[in-house]
Design an enzyme around this catalytic site. Structure first.
Site, PDB file in Angstrom:
ATOM      1  CG  ASN A  42      -1.677   1.201   1.428  1.00  0.00           C
ATOM      2  OD1 ASN A  42      -1.798   2.037   0.719  1.00  0.00           O
ATOM      3  ND2 ASN A  42      -2.347   1.375   2.808  1.00  0.00           N
TER       4      ASN A  42
ATOM      5  CE  LYS B 290       0.276   3.428   4.816  1.00  0.00           C
ATOM      6  NZ  LYS B 290      -0.076   3.579   6.468  1.00  0.00           N
TER       7      LYS B 290
ATOM      8  CG  HIS C 158      -5.956   2.038   5.541  1.00  0.00           C
ATOM      9  ND1 HIS C 158      -5.310   2.855   6.330  1.00  0.00           N
ATOM     10  CD2 HIS C 158      -4.929   1.056   5.058  1.00  0.00           C
ATOM     11  CE1 HIS C 158      -4.286   2.669   6.637  1.00  0.00           C
ATOM     12  NE2 HIS C 158      -3.897   1.523   5.919  1.00  0.00           N
TER      13      HIS C 158
ATOM     14  CD  GLU D  18      -2.931   5.431   6.940  1.00  0.00           C
ATOM     15  OE1 GLU D  18      -3.096   5.619   5.751  1.00  0.00           O
ATOM     16  OE2 GLU D  18      -1.908   4.928   7.651  1.00  0.00           O
TER      17      GLU D  18
ATOM     18  CD  GLU E 247      -3.319  -2.774   7.716  1.00  0.00           C
ATOM     19  OE1 GLU E 247      -2.345  -2.924   7.259  1.00  0.00           O
ATOM     20  OE2 GLU E 247      -3.938  -1.584   7.553  1.00  0.00           O
TER      21      GLU E 247
ATOM     22  N   GLY F  52       2.458   2.302  10.931  1.00  0.00           N
ATOM     23  CA  GLY F  52       3.527   3.542  10.861  1.00  0.00           C
ATOM     24  C   GLY F  52       4.190   3.933  12.141  1.00  0.00           C
TER      25      GLY F  52
ATOM     26  CB  SER G  87       5.006  -1.375  12.414  1.00  0.00           C
ATOM     27  OG  SER G  87       4.615  -0.091  12.589  1.00  0.00           O
TER      28      SER G  87
END
Ligand code: PGA
Length: 275
Positions: A25, A27, A106, A108, A174, A180, A218
Site C-alpha cells: 500500500n 498510500k 483502511h 486512515e 491492522e 506506521g 509496521s
C-alpha cells in the site's frame, strides 16, 4: 500469552497450500520512478511462485503499474458505481484501469475521513459488483486495546460485512496503533486475533469459503519472516516497507521462503499448490 509460545505455522498434514498474499500500500506516495522500478519487483515476483504480489499505488499510477505484469489494487473506492461525486473514483473505473483488488476500510480512512462500518460494507459491495476483490481492513485503536476491547471491535467490524463479501473473503488485521509506528503486537497476539477473526468470518459467511487473513502494521524487512511464520497469517499488508521497491522485493522473497518452509508441497510431490 508469552510471545515465545505463539503457535507457528504447521509443517505437516495439509496438502493444499494457498499462495501467500503480499500487498503493498503506497498510500499517498510514489512517483513514475517507482513505477519504473516495478520491473525489478516483477522479477522478484517471478522468482517467488509461492507468493501472490499486489501493488496498490495512487490512482494516477494504477494503469502504468500494471504494465509490468504485476497485479494491482486501488487503495479505496466510492460506494456508488457511478454518479455526481466530484473527485471520487468508482470500483468500475478502478477495474477498467486493470486492477483486481481494492483496499476498503483502511483505518486512515475510518479515522481521518470518518468512514463508518456501513460505508465500508457499501464499498465492499461496490467492489464485488464491479468484479474487484475487496481487501477489508479491521483493527482496534490503542485506547480500545488498552480497554481490552480488541475482540469487541473486530467483531463489530466483521459482522458489519455479513453478506457483503465474496465466498473466500480477504481481511487484513491492522491494529491501528501499529500502523506506521514501529510497534506491533506479539506473535501470540497476532495468532490469537487472527484465529478469532477467522472464526467470525467463517460464521458470518456461513462457512462457505476459507478466509485469507493478512497482518498489517509496521511490517519491515526485518520482521516479515517472523510474522509470516505465525499460525493463521496468510500474507501481509505493507505500507512503509512497500517503497522503495527494493524493500518490498525483499519481503516478497522472504514470503516465498516462508511458504516453502510451511508447506509440505515442497516435500510431497502429490501436494496441491492452490492459487
Ligand atoms: P505500515 O502501514 O506498514 O507503514 O505500518 C500499513 C498500512 O497502513 O496498511
Amino acid at each position: 500469552m508469552n510471545p515465545h509460545t505463539a503457535p507457528m505455522r504447521a509443517n505437516a498434514q495439509e496438502t493444499v497450500c494457498p499462495r501467500m498474499l503480499i500487498v503493498g500500500n503506497w498510500k499517498m506516495n510514489g512517483a513514475m520512478a517507482d513505477v519504473e522500478d516495478l520491473a525489478s519487483l516483477a522479477v522478484a515476483a517471478g522468482a517467488a511462485p509461492r507468493v501472490e504480489v499486489v501493488v496498490c499505488p495512487p490512482y494516477t499510477l494504477l494503469c502504468m503499474a500494471g504494465h509490468h505484469g504485476l497485479k494491482t489494487g486501488a487503495q479505496d473506492c466510492h460506494q456508488e458505481l457511478s454518479g455526481s461525486y466530484t473527485g471520487s473514483v468508482s470500483a468500475p473505473i478502478i477495474k477498467a484501469a486493470g486492477a483486481e483488488y481494492v483496499l476498503v476500510g483502511h483505518s486512515e480512512r475510518r479515522s481521518r475521513l470518518a468512514e463508518t462500518d456501513g460505508d465500508v460494507r457499501a464499498k465492499a459491495v461496490a467492489a464485488g459488483a464491479a468484479g474487484l476483490i475487496p481487501i477489508v481492513c479491521v483493527g482496534e485503536t490503542s485506547a480500545e486495546r488498552a480497554a481490552g476491547r480488541t475482540q469487541e471491535v473486530v467483531t463489530r467490524q466483521v459482522r458489519a460485512l455479513t453478506g457483503a463479501l465474496p465466498r473466500d473473503p480477504i481481511l487484513a488485521y491492522e491494529p491501528v496503533w501499529a500502523i506506521g509506528t514501529g510497534r506491533r503486537p506479539t506473535n501470540a497476539e497476532v495468532a490469537d486475533t487472527l484465529a478469532f477473526i477467522r472464526s467470525l468470518a467463517g460464521a458470518d459467511t456461513g462457512g462457505r469459503g476459507a478466509a485469507r487473513l493478512l497482518y498489517g502494521g509496521s511490517v519491515t524487512c526485518e520482521n516479515a519472516s517472523d510474522l509470516l511464520m505465525v499460525e493463521g497469517v496468510d500474507g501481509l499488508l505493507i505500507g512503509g516497507a512497500s517503497l522503495p521497491i527494493s524493500r518490498f522485493a525483499a519481503v516478497v522473497a522472504q514470503a516465498h521462503r516462508c511458504s516453502l518452509l510451511g508447506c509440505p508441497a515442497t516435500a510431497d510431490s502429490n501436494a496441491v499448490i492452490a492459487d
